[in-house]
Design a protein around this motif. Structure first.
Motif, PDB file in Angstrom:
ATOM      1  N   HIS A 104      18.073  14.966  -8.737  1.00 16.27           N
ATOM      2  CA  HIS A 104      16.974  14.015  -8.592  1.00 16.27           C
ATOM      3  C   HIS A 104      16.833  13.062  -9.773  1.00 16.27           C
ATOM      4  O   HIS A 104      16.505  11.887  -9.591  1.00 16.27           O
ATOM      5  CB  HIS A 104      15.671  14.780  -8.352  1.00 16.27           C
ATOM      6  N   ALA A 136      17.072   9.026  -9.433  1.00 15.02           N
ATOM      7  CA  ALA A 136      16.052   8.087  -9.908  1.00 15.02           C
ATOM      8  C   ALA A 136      16.672   7.021 -10.811  1.00 15.02           C
ATOM      9  O   ALA A 136      16.305   5.839 -10.738  1.00 15.02           O
ATOM     10  CB  ALA A 136      14.950   8.846 -10.645  1.00 15.02           C
ATOM     11  N   GLU A 143      16.638   2.973 -10.195  1.00 14.07           N
ATOM     12  CA  GLU A 143      16.151   1.999 -11.180  1.00 14.07           C
ATOM     13  C   GLU A 143      17.189   0.905 -11.401  1.00 14.07           C
ATOM     14  O   GLU A 143      16.842  -0.278 -11.567  1.00 14.07           O
ATOM     15  CB  GLU A 143      15.811   2.690 -12.495  1.00 14.07           C
ATOM     16  N   LEU A 169      12.231   5.996  -4.873  1.00 12.46           N
ATOM     17  CA  LEU A 169      11.801   6.443  -6.201  1.00 12.46           C
ATOM     18  C   LEU A 169      10.578   7.356  -6.085  1.00 12.46           C
ATOM     19  O   LEU A 169      10.432   8.325  -6.844  1.00 12.46           O
ATOM     20  CB  LEU A 169      11.480   5.240  -7.091  1.00 12.46           C
ATOM     21  N   GLU A 184      12.019  10.745  -5.198  1.00 19.42           N
ATOM     22  CA  GLU A 184      12.698  11.449  -6.290  1.00 19.42           C
ATOM     23  C   GLU A 184      11.710  11.887  -7.380  1.00 19.42           C
ATOM     24  O   GLU A 184      11.822  13.001  -7.907  1.00 19.42           O
ATOM     25  CB  GLU A 184      13.803  10.568  -6.884  1.00 19.42           C
ATOM     26  N   HIS A 185      10.748  11.035  -7.708  1.00 20.34           N
ATOM     27  CA  HIS A 185       9.759  11.433  -8.706  1.00 20.34           C
ATOM     28  C   HIS A 185       8.876  12.575  -8.182  1.00 20.34           C
ATOM     29  O   HIS A 185       8.429  13.425  -8.970  1.00 20.34           O
ATOM     30  CB  HIS A 185       8.900  10.243  -9.125  1.00 20.34           C
TER      31      HIS A 185
END
Length: 307
Positions: free
Chosen positions: A186, A190, A194, A239, A242-243
């Motif tokens: 993960h 991320a 980005e 995102l 994943e966060h």
């Protein structure tokens, strides 16, 4: 990427263009065969007989090479268009559940960009090969073969890092991130997302600074503002996913809000991604720290092309 705009930007010249009168006379039969095979390919495409269409195009390509040579601009343009078509057709077959045909078409595209068989001075080879590897990544992901999908995603990324000529480097990273996330990597996912956001923002700046480029982007095979906005929505949404997996609730919520705002303001209430973001916002509100809630990633590639 949405490959149809790139495909439409590639116009194959008449096979007779640039040939001497002697060659035209000597190769008259072969030239007629090229035209007949290309016409049959178009007919097969209209009937969604994509494998047969690919066979016709490959026959025409071999004759073009024999008559005009590998170095001819028309030959290389025909190879580029055929490779893009095989990718588009492969995506269509995959979406229709025709997995055998999809894999065959993508393998044909891969073969067209092999360094051993492609023209030595074929400048589009690496970019087309990266695109094909990304399509193969999506094929194997759809079949549940994540290790194979990851291998092709990494091949595509290496080519882009080396040559900097991928058709859509941001979408490449979106798909790479999806595979990383699916294999529980993960933090790396991320990071890749980005990078995708950065590339999309840079493309956005390029279009805003050159209005003429923005106006001609679609016809030139480049990303349009709408495509950039849709990709940004996908990137920020994923995102959030994943966060969330990393238990970074603040970062997750911030990214989801970015995705929802871009979808509503730029894509409009009627866009499917806007509805998806609204549903995700509801899911996010129901989430409690430490409580696992299913948050599927939005798929970035392939997207079957409209005809």
């Amino acid at each position: 990427p949405a490959l149809r705009p790139a495909l439409d930007a590639v116009q194959v010249p008449d096979v007779r263009q640039g040939l001497s009168d002697d060659v035209l006379e000597r190769e008259a039969s072969g030239l007629r065969t090229v035209e007949a095979r290309e016409a049959q390919a178009a007919t097969d495409e209209s009937a969604k007989r994509y494998v047969q269409a690919a066979e016709c195009l490959e026959e025409a390509l071999q004759l073009r090479k024999k008559i005009a040579g590998d170095a001819a601009a028309g030959t290389q343009t025909a190879i580029e268009r055929a490779c893009l078509l095989f990718n588009v057709w492969g995506a269509s077959c995959l979406a229709a559940g025709q997995t055998t045909a999809a894999l065959e078409l993508l393998k044909r595209a891969e073969a067209l960009t092999d360094a051993e068989t492609a023209p030595r001075n074929f400048r589009r080879r690496s970019g087309l090969r990266s695109t094909t590897f990304c399509s193969l990544c999506c094929y194997f992901r759809a079949r549940g073969k994540l290790n194979a999908a990851l291998q092709f995603a990494e091949k595509a990324l290496r080519l882009d890092l080396q040559h900097k000529d991928a058709l859509d480097p941001a979408r490449l990273r979106l798909n790479y991130a999806a595979i990383l996330g699916a294999t529980a990597r993960h933090a790396e996912a991320a990071e890749a997302l980005e990078e995708a956001v950065g590339l999309l923002r840079e493309e956005e700046r390029r279009l805003s600074e050159a209005p003429a480029a923005a106006a001609s982007a679609h016809s030139g095979g480049q990303l349009t503002q709408e495509q950039i906005s849709a990709s940004l929505v996908v990137a920020y949404h994923n995102l959030w996913v994943e966060h969330s997996r990393l238990a970074n609730w603040t970062g997750a919520t911030e990214n989801l809000l970015r995705a929802a705002n871009i979808a509503k303001q730029r894509l409009g209430d009627g866009h499917p991604l806007t509805a998806k973001m609204e549903a995700s916002l509801v899911s996010n509100e129901e989430r409690a720290p430490g409580r696992e809630v299913e948050t599927p990633r939005v798929q970035a590639w392939p997207r079957p092309a409209s005809h």
